[in-house]
Scaffold this motif. Structure first.
Motif, PDB file in Angstrom:
ATOM      1  N   VAL A   1       0.840  -1.203   0.000  1.00 44.25           N
ATOM      2  CA  VAL A   1       0.000   0.000   0.000  1.00 44.25           C
ATOM      3  C   VAL A   1       0.873   1.250   0.000  1.00 44.25           C
ATOM      4  O   VAL A   1       0.611   2.214  -0.727  1.00 44.25           O
ATOM      5  CB  VAL A   1      -0.950  -0.002   1.213  1.00 44.25           C
ATOM      6  CG1 VAL A   1      -1.780   1.287   1.234  1.00 44.25           C
ATOM      7  CG2 VAL A   1      -1.875  -1.211   1.177  1.00 44.25           C
ATOM      8  N   ARG A   2       1.935   1.227   0.791  1.00 45.37           N
ATOM      9  CA  ARG A   2       2.833   2.386   0.843  1.00 45.37           C
ATOM     10  C   ARG A   2       3.524   2.613  -0.503  1.00 45.37           C
ATOM     11  O   ARG A   2       3.708   3.761  -0.933  1.00 45.37           O
ATOM     12  CB  ARG A   2       3.859   2.187   1.952  1.00 45.37           C
ATOM     13  CG  ARG A   2       3.249   2.160   3.342  1.00 45.37           C
ATOM     14  CD  ARG A   2       4.289   1.932   4.407  1.00 45.37           C
ATOM     15  NE  ARG A   2       5.243   3.044   4.460  1.00 45.37           N
ATOM     16  CZ  ARG A   2       6.326   3.041   5.218  1.00 45.37           C
ATOM     17  NH1 ARG A   2       6.630   1.977   5.950  1.00 45.37           N
ATOM     18  NH2 ARG A   2       7.131   4.085   5.231  1.00 45.37           N
TER      19      ARG A   2
ATOM     20  N   GLU B   1       1.120   4.246  -2.812  1.00 53.36           N
ATOM     21  CA  GLU B   1       0.961   5.664  -2.486  1.00 53.36           C
ATOM     22  C   GLU B   1       2.114   6.491  -3.022  1.00 53.36           C
ATOM     23  O   GLU B   1       1.927   7.632  -3.447  1.00 53.36           O
ATOM     24  CB  GLU B   1       0.830   5.846  -0.976  1.00 53.36           C
ATOM     25  CG  GLU B   1       0.566   7.299  -0.595  1.00 53.36           C
ATOM     26  CD  GLU B   1       0.297   7.469   0.890  1.00 53.36           C
ATOM     27  OE1 GLU B   1      -0.812   7.913   1.247  1.00 53.36           O
ATOM     28  OE2 GLU B   1       1.209   7.159   1.703  1.00 53.36           O
ATOM     29  N   ARG B   2       3.319   5.922  -3.021  1.00 53.28           N
ATOM     30  CA  ARG B   2       4.455   6.656  -3.583  1.00 53.28           C
ATOM     31  C   ARG B   2       4.253   6.945  -5.065  1.00 53.28           C
ATOM     32  O   ARG B   2       4.827   7.899  -5.599  1.00 53.28           O
ATOM     33  CB  ARG B   2       5.756   5.872  -3.353  1.00 53.28           C
ATOM     34  CG  ARG B   2       6.221   5.868  -1.905  1.00 53.28           C
ATOM     35  CD  ARG B   2       7.679   5.491  -1.754  1.00 53.28           C
ATOM     36  NE  ARG B   2       7.927   4.080  -2.034  1.00 53.28           N
ATOM     37  CZ  ARG B   2       7.823   3.106  -1.135  1.00 53.28           C
ATOM     38  NH1 ARG B   2       7.445   3.385   0.103  1.00 53.28           N
ATOM     39  NH2 ARG B   2       8.091   1.854  -1.453  1.00 53.28           N
TER      40      ARG B   2
ATOM     41  N   ALA C   1      -3.002  -0.411   7.515  1.00 53.90           N
ATOM     42  CA  ALA C   1      -2.356   0.438   6.508  1.00 53.90           C
ATOM     43  C   ALA C   1      -2.713   1.910   6.662  1.00 53.90           C
ATOM     44  O   ALA C   1      -1.942   2.778   6.238  1.00 53.90           O
ATOM     45  CB  ALA C   1      -2.734  -0.031   5.105  1.00 53.90           C
TER      46      ALA C   1
ATOM     47  N   THR D   1      -0.061   5.390   6.005  1.00 57.01           N
ATOM     48  CA  THR D   1      -0.192   6.151   4.763  1.00 57.01           C
ATOM     49  C   THR D   1      -0.933   7.457   5.053  1.00 57.01           C
ATOM     50  O   THR D   1      -1.521   7.629   6.125  1.00 57.01           O
ATOM     51  CB  THR D   1      -0.955   5.335   3.708  1.00 57.01           C
ATOM     52  OG1 THR D   1      -2.224   4.916   4.254  1.00 57.01           O
ATOM     53  CG2 THR D   1      -0.173   4.098   3.299  1.00 57.01           C
ATOM     54  N   ARG D   2      -0.941   8.357   4.053  1.00 52.80           N
ATOM     55  CA  ARG D   2      -1.555   9.664   4.279  1.00 52.80           C
ATOM     56  C   ARG D   2      -2.600  10.047   3.239  1.00 52.80           C
ATOM     57  O   ARG D   2      -3.458  10.880   3.499  1.00 52.80           O
ATOM     58  CB  ARG D   2      -0.464  10.754   4.296  1.00 52.80           C
ATOM     59  CG  ARG D   2       0.559  10.575   5.399  1.00 52.80           C
ATOM     60  CD  ARG D   2       1.615  11.677   5.379  1.00 52.80           C
ATOM     61  NE  ARG D   2       1.027  12.990   5.591  1.00 52.80           N
ATOM     62  CZ  ARG D   2       1.016  13.963   4.685  1.00 52.80           C
ATOM     63  NH1 ARG D   2       1.519  13.757   3.476  1.00 52.80           N
ATOM     64  NH2 ARG D   2       0.478  15.132   4.966  1.00 52.80           N
ATOM     65  N   ARG D   3      -2.546   9.479   2.044  1.00 54.13           N
ATOM     66  CA  ARG D   3      -3.411   9.964   0.977  1.00 54.13           C
ATOM     67  C   ARG D   3      -4.151   8.861   0.207  1.00 54.13           C
ATOM     68  O   ARG D   3      -5.275   9.073  -0.242  1.00 54.13           O
ATOM     69  CB  ARG D   3      -2.590  10.785  -0.036  1.00 54.13           C
ATOM     70  CG  ARG D   3      -2.107  12.136   0.494  1.00 54.13           C
ATOM     71  CD  ARG D   3      -3.257  13.104   0.632  1.00 54.13           C
ATOM     72  NE  ARG D   3      -2.816  14.441   0.999  1.00 54.13           N
ATOM     73  CZ  ARG D   3      -2.706  14.879   2.253  1.00 54.13           C
ATOM     74  NH1 ARG D   3      -2.975  14.044   3.258  1.00 54.13           N
ATOM     75  NH2 ARG D   3      -2.304  16.104   2.516  1.00 54.13           N
ATOM     76  N   ILE D   4      -3.565   7.722   0.007  1.00 55.50           N
ATOM     77  CA  ILE D   4      -4.121   6.733  -0.909  1.00 55.50           C
ATOM     78  C   ILE D   4      -5.437   6.143  -0.390  1.00 55.50           C
ATOM     79  O   ILE D   4      -5.614   5.936   0.813  1.00 55.50           O
ATOM     80  CB  ILE D   4      -3.105   5.614  -1.192  1.00 55.50           C
ATOM     81  CG1 ILE D   4      -3.533   4.788  -2.410  1.00 55.50           C
ATOM     82  CG2 ILE D   4      -2.864   4.744   0.041  1.00 55.50           C
ATOM     83  CD1 ILE D   4      -2.430   3.971  -3.012  1.00 55.50           C
TER      84      ILE D   4
ATOM     85  N   SER E   1      -8.976   7.256   8.578  1.00 60.70           N
ATOM     86  CA  SER E   1      -8.068   7.538   7.459  1.00 60.70           C
ATOM     87  C   SER E   1      -8.261   8.938   6.898  1.00 60.70           C
ATOM     88  O   SER E   1      -7.591   9.315   5.928  1.00 60.70           O
ATOM     89  CB  SER E   1      -8.278   6.513   6.339  1.00 60.70           C
ATOM     90  OG  SER E   1      -9.574   6.641   5.773  1.00 60.70           O
TER      91      SER E   1
END
Length: 315
Positions: A31-32, A35-36, A70, A74-77, A101
């Motif tokens: 997941v990370r 997101e990248r 997750a 994470t911050r956005r996905i 989230s």
């Protein structure tokens, strides 16, 4: 073919199922990685990723529990589980995931729902998250599901092998949305492919997805594009050629984007993000950062109105 509204906004999503289905850390790291690459969302089911077009799926993790893990990593996905858990439990867990989230949750709807399940999935109150309630994702490959998908879903997925097939699904969904009194542009259509990027930077074999082969033919003609298998459309080639295919279909206006399932999770997701997505970003076809924070913002969808908001005046 008439391009769909908002075709300049390319949307990309990926499945993050892993072969080691019970290894939660590997799921979270996938997941990370997605997101990248600034992907709109990831999906996670209760089965591991299929090894290309061969073999059955293996039992997977509790998708809701994994994506709860997750969320703080994470911050956005966007985070979209597919689960066969009891609907009332799913709804409560998703409302929590959506709040925790910051409005990034979605729900991959089961097309084979009972009437009671339908009432549960349609009966959302405002969840207290910035996006109101989770985004609904549904598979529209089966023609028998498209009327329901057009009425209820925010994102429709379709397993198609050519631009012509994608355009036919898109037109049917938009017509069904209009007939139900819904704005057709409120529904996003993503083509679903299993992708095998094991050929590195080499051009895909003709007939396995190469738009270089397809461009010489009339849009929707035979020859190029993914091949149909028992497990759905399957693309084999390199990251560069996949970027060409994505750009070709999206520019034609037949889809809003793609939902991609890596055939080899550890290898193909990395090549997708660092190869295909990077190239699309370099060409200005896909974003390099998230302009918003919620899944609805990523998809260009409005926040739904509260069910009990009165829009008319008082007498």
């Amino acid at each position: 073919m008439t391009p769909s509204h908002g075709r300049g906004l390319l949307h990309l999503a990926a499945a993050v199922d892993q072969r080691e289905a019970r290894n939660v850390d590997r799921h979270v790291e996938a997941v990370r990685l997605a997101e990248r690459g600034a992907l709109d969302f990831v999906t996670l089911g209760e089965h591991s990723a299929r090894p290309g077009p061969h073999g059955p799926a293996a039992p997977g993790p509790d998708a809701l529990a994994v994506l709860h893990r997750a969320a703080p990593a994470t911050r956005r996905i966007g985070l979209v589980p597919s689960t066969s858990a009891e609907p009332s439990r799913v709804r409560a867990a998703l409302a929590t995931l959506d709040r925790d989230s910051g409005g990034r949750a979605g729900w991959y709807l089961d097309p084979a729902v009972t009437e009671a399940d339908t009432r549960l999935r349609d009966g959302w109150e405002d969840s207290g998250s910035p996006q109101g309630h989770p985004v609904r994702v549904a598979d529209a490959t089966d023609p028998g599901t498209r009327t329901d998908v057009a009425r209820r879903a925010d994102v429709a997925l379709a397993r198609v092998t050519s631009p012509a097939q994608a355009a036919a699904v898109r037109d049917e969904l938009r017509d069904a949305a209009r007939e139900s009194g819904r704005e057709p542009d409120a529904l996003r259509l993503l083509a679903s492919l299993v992708v095998d990027l094991g050929d590195g930077e080499h051009v895909a074999e003709p007939g396995w997805g190469s738009p270089l082969f397809e461009r010489s033919r009339e849009l929707g003609g035979g020859g190029g594009g993914p091949r149909q298998t028992a497990h759905g459309p399957f693309y084999r080639g390199g990251p560069v050629d996949l970027a060409e295919l994505i750009a070709h279909w999206h520019t034609a206006g037949v889809v809003d984007g793609f939902h991609l399932t890596p055939a080899e999770p550890g290898r193909d997701l990395e090549r997708l993000v660092n190869g295909t997505v990077a190239l699309l970003q370099h060409r200005g076809l896909f974003r390099t950062f998230y302009p918003g924070s919620t899944l609805r913002e990523h998809l260009g969808l409005p926040r739904p109105a509260h069910r009990y908001v009165v829009t008319g005046g008082t007498s």
